[in-house]
Design a protein around this motif. Structure first.
Motif, PDB file in Angstrom:
ATOM      1  N   PRO A 114      33.859  53.666  60.205  1.00  0.00           N
ATOM      2  CA  PRO A 114      33.746  52.413  60.939  1.00  0.00           C
ATOM      3  C   PRO A 114      35.027  51.606  60.766  1.00  0.00           C
ATOM      4  CG  PRO A 114      32.558  52.218  58.882  1.00  0.00           C
ATOM      5  CD  PRO A 114      33.076  53.627  58.966  1.00  0.00           C
ATOM      6  N   PRO A 115      35.319  50.735  61.720  1.00  0.00           N
ATOM      7  CA  PRO A 115      36.584  50.006  61.668  1.00  0.00           C
ATOM      8  C   PRO A 115      36.703  49.021  60.502  1.00  0.00           C
ATOM      9  CG  PRO A 115      35.276  49.334  63.565  1.00  0.00           C
ATOM     10  CD  PRO A 115      34.563  50.466  62.924  1.00  0.00           C
ATOM     11  N   ARG A 116      35.622  48.674  59.874  1.00  0.00           N
ATOM     12  CA  ARG A 116      35.655  47.674  58.795  1.00  0.00           C
ATOM     13  C   ARG A 116      35.287  48.296  57.445  1.00  0.00           C
ATOM     14  NH1 ARG A 116      36.962  43.111  60.859  1.00  0.00           N
ATOM     15  NH2 ARG A 116      36.388  41.909  59.035  1.00  0.00           N
ATOM     16  N   ILE A 117      35.972  49.377  57.083  1.00  0.00           N
ATOM     17  CA  ILE A 117      35.695  50.042  55.808  1.00  0.00           C
ATOM     18  C   ILE A 117      35.840  49.090  54.618  1.00  0.00           C
ATOM     19  CG2 ILE A 117      36.516  51.820  54.192  1.00  0.00           C
ATOM     20  CD1 ILE A 117      36.715  53.702  56.537  1.00  0.00           C
ATOM     21  N   PRO A 118      36.855  48.204  54.559  1.00  0.00           N
ATOM     22  CA  PRO A 118      36.925  47.276  53.417  1.00  0.00           C
ATOM     23  C   PRO A 118      35.668  46.401  53.281  1.00  0.00           C
ATOM     24  CG  PRO A 118      39.041  47.359  54.478  1.00  0.00           C
ATOM     25  CD  PRO A 118      38.074  48.118  55.378  1.00  0.00           C
ATOM     26  N   ALA A 119      35.045  46.020  54.390  1.00  0.00           N
ATOM     27  CA  ALA A 119      33.808  45.234  54.313  1.00  0.00           C
ATOM     28  C   ALA A 119      32.671  46.080  53.744  1.00  0.00           C
ATOM     29  CB  ALA A 119      33.440  44.688  55.692  1.00  0.00           C
ATOM     30  N   VAL A 120      32.640  47.361  54.114  1.00  0.00           N
ATOM     31  CA  VAL A 120      31.622  48.267  53.561  1.00  0.00           C
ATOM     32  C   VAL A 120      31.869  48.440  52.064  1.00  0.00           C
ATOM     33  CG1 VAL A 120      30.603  50.568  53.678  1.00  0.00           C
ATOM     34  CG2 VAL A 120      31.365  49.438  55.782  1.00  0.00           C
ATOM     35  N   LEU A 121      33.126  48.619  51.675  1.00  0.00           N
ATOM     36  CA  LEU A 121      33.476  48.717  50.255  1.00  0.00           C
ATOM     37  C   LEU A 121      33.062  47.455  49.509  1.00  0.00           C
ATOM     38  CD1 LEU A 121      36.991  50.369  50.411  1.00  0.00           C
ATOM     39  CD2 LEU A 121      35.035  51.241  49.144  1.00  0.00           C
ATOM     40  N   ALA A 122      33.304  46.293  50.107  1.00  0.00           N
ATOM     41  CA  ALA A 122      32.938  45.025  49.462  1.00  0.00           C
ATOM     42  C   ALA A 122      31.430  44.925  49.256  1.00  0.00           C
ATOM     43  CB  ALA A 122      33.442  43.847  50.282  1.00  0.00           C
ATOM     44  N   ALA A 123      30.655  45.445  50.197  1.00  0.00           N
ATOM     45  CA  ALA A 123      29.198  45.429  50.054  1.00  0.00           C
ATOM     46  C   ALA A 123      28.740  46.393  48.962  1.00  0.00           C
ATOM     47  CB  ALA A 123      28.539  45.783  51.386  1.00  0.00           C
ATOM     48  N   LEU A 124      29.441  47.513  48.818  1.00  0.00           N
ATOM     49  CA  LEU A 124      29.077  48.500  47.804  1.00  0.00           C
ATOM     50  C   LEU A 124      29.606  48.140  46.422  1.00  0.00           C
ATOM     51  CD1 LEU A 124      29.648  51.745  49.890  1.00  0.00           C
ATOM     52  CD2 LEU A 124      27.462  50.995  48.921  1.00  0.00           C
ATOM     53  N   VAL A 125      30.812  47.574  46.363  1.00  0.00           N
ATOM     54  CA  VAL A 125      31.460  47.224  45.096  1.00  0.00           C
ATOM     55  C   VAL A 125      32.053  45.814  45.249  1.00  0.00           C
ATOM     56  CG1 VAL A 125      33.141  47.920  43.355  1.00  0.00           C
ATOM     57  CG2 VAL A 125      32.073  49.656  44.792  1.00  0.00           C
ATOM     58  N   PRO A 126      31.249  44.780  45.000  1.00  0.00           N
ATOM     59  CA  PRO A 126      31.705  43.411  45.249  1.00  0.00           C
ATOM     60  C   PRO A 126      32.870  42.938  44.384  1.00  0.00           C
ATOM     61  CG  PRO A 126      29.320  43.498  44.948  1.00  0.00           C
ATOM     62  CD  PRO A 126      29.856  44.855  44.629  1.00  0.00           C
ATOM     63  N   ASP A 127      33.187  43.646  43.312  1.00  0.00           N
ATOM     64  CA  ASP A 127      34.286  43.192  42.450  1.00  0.00           C
ATOM     65  C   ASP A 127      35.555  44.033  42.628  1.00  0.00           C
ATOM     66  OD1 ASP A 127      33.255  45.493  41.328  1.00  0.00           O
ATOM     67  OD2 ASP A 127      33.327  44.765  39.277  1.00  0.00           O
ATOM     68  N   GLY A 128      35.637  44.809  43.704  1.00  0.00           N
ATOM     69  CA  GLY A 128      36.804  45.655  43.936  1.00  0.00           C
ATOM     70  C   GLY A 128      37.990  44.879  44.479  1.00  0.00           C
ATOM     71  N   PRO A 129      39.172  45.502  44.472  1.00  0.00           N
ATOM     72  CA  PRO A 129      40.380  44.836  44.941  1.00  0.00           C
ATOM     73  C   PRO A 129      40.328  44.478  46.423  1.00  0.00           C
ATOM     74  CG  PRO A 129      40.818  47.151  44.525  1.00  0.00           C
ATOM     75  CD  PRO A 129      39.428  46.868  44.018  1.00  0.00           C
ATOM     76  N   TRP A 130      39.481  45.142  47.198  1.00  0.00           N
ATOM     77  CA  TRP A 130      39.336  44.855  48.624  1.00  0.00           C
ATOM     78  C   TRP A 130      38.647  43.528  48.862  1.00  0.00           C
ATOM     79  CZ3 TRP A 130      38.324  49.559  46.352  1.00  0.00           C
ATOM     80  CH2 TRP A 130      37.112  49.650  45.704  1.00  0.00           C
ATOM     81  N   CYS A 131      38.147  42.886  47.797  1.00  0.00           N
ATOM     82  CA  CYS A 131      37.452  41.587  47.923  1.00  0.00           C
ATOM     83  C   CYS A 131      38.368  40.421  47.591  1.00  0.00           C
ATOM     84  CB  CYS A 131      36.243  41.547  46.978  1.00  0.00           C
ATOM     85  SG  CYS A 131      35.013  42.794  47.357  1.00  0.00           S
ATOM     86  N   GLU A 132      39.655  40.653  47.419  1.00  0.00           N
ATOM     87  CA  GLU A 132      40.568  39.608  46.977  1.00  0.00           C
ATOM     88  C   GLU A 132      41.095  38.736  48.101  1.00  0.00           C
ATOM     89  OE1 GLU A 132      43.548  41.641  44.722  1.00  0.00           O
ATOM     90  OE2 GLU A 132      42.122  42.201  43.167  1.00  0.00           O
ATOM     91  N   GLY A 133      40.538  38.793  49.237  1.00  0.00           N
ATOM     92  CA  GLY A 133      40.979  37.942  50.333  1.00  0.00           C
ATOM     93  C   GLY A 133      40.973  38.704  51.640  1.00  0.00           C
TER      94      GLY A 133
END
Length: 157
Positions: free
Chosen positions: A136-155
């Motif tokens: 899906p085009p928003r993989i970082p959002a999927v990652l953020a939902a799966l791992v809320p403390d990952g580096p993809w959640c920094e902004g």
């Protein structure tokens, strides 16, 4: 174009450097190329987790035990082989201790062997730089939902 929902499960694989494993497929119907995480249809009587683990092995040969039990639903709208697939799919995550574990093609069906162009471990921050569409085009959002403390959640990206 025919539209249908196919229950499916996918696995976002992360290596030791938080690279995302993507498979580059070439649609035999029109030559369109797209990148997406390993995954596929859920068989009758199969749980989404079991399907995710089975698909990971079939498409990559990677260890299915790495797939974690938690999933998030992701709305999909993808065209493949002249069919529009719409609806929610379960996305799981797998973490691997090594960098860029090597996928293998041994579990692919004959038509999948033809359609699977390549594999790539991509930094999540470089997903937009890939030459073809990412699903899906928003993989970082999927990652953020799966791992809320990952580096993809920094902004925002």
């Amino acid at each position: 174009m025919e539209a249908r929902h196919r229950p499916a499960a996918r696995v976002i694989c992360l290596d030791a450097a938080d690279r995302v494993l993507l498979l580059r497929w070439c649609d035999p119907a029109d030559g369109t190329r797209l990148w997406e995480p390993p995954g596929g249809g859920i068989h009758p009587g199969e749980t989404p987790l079991a399907a995710a683990r089975r698909e990971l092995v079939e498409e990559t040969g990677l260890d299915p035990a790495a797939v974690l039990e938690r999933s998030v639903p992701v709305e999909r709208d993808v065209r493949w082989k002249g069919v529009r697939f719409i609806g929610s799919e379960d996305f799981f995550m797998a973490r691997f201790a090594e960098e860029r574990p090597s996928p293998v093609r041994t579990g692919l069906l004959p038509d999948e062997r033809i359609s699977l162009d390549s594999y790539a471990w991509v930094l999540w921050s470089e997903l937009d730089a890939l030459p073809d569409r990412v699903e899906p085009p928003r993989i970082p959002a999927v990652l953020a939902a799966l791992v809320p403390d990952g580096p993809w959640c920094e902004g925002p990206r």
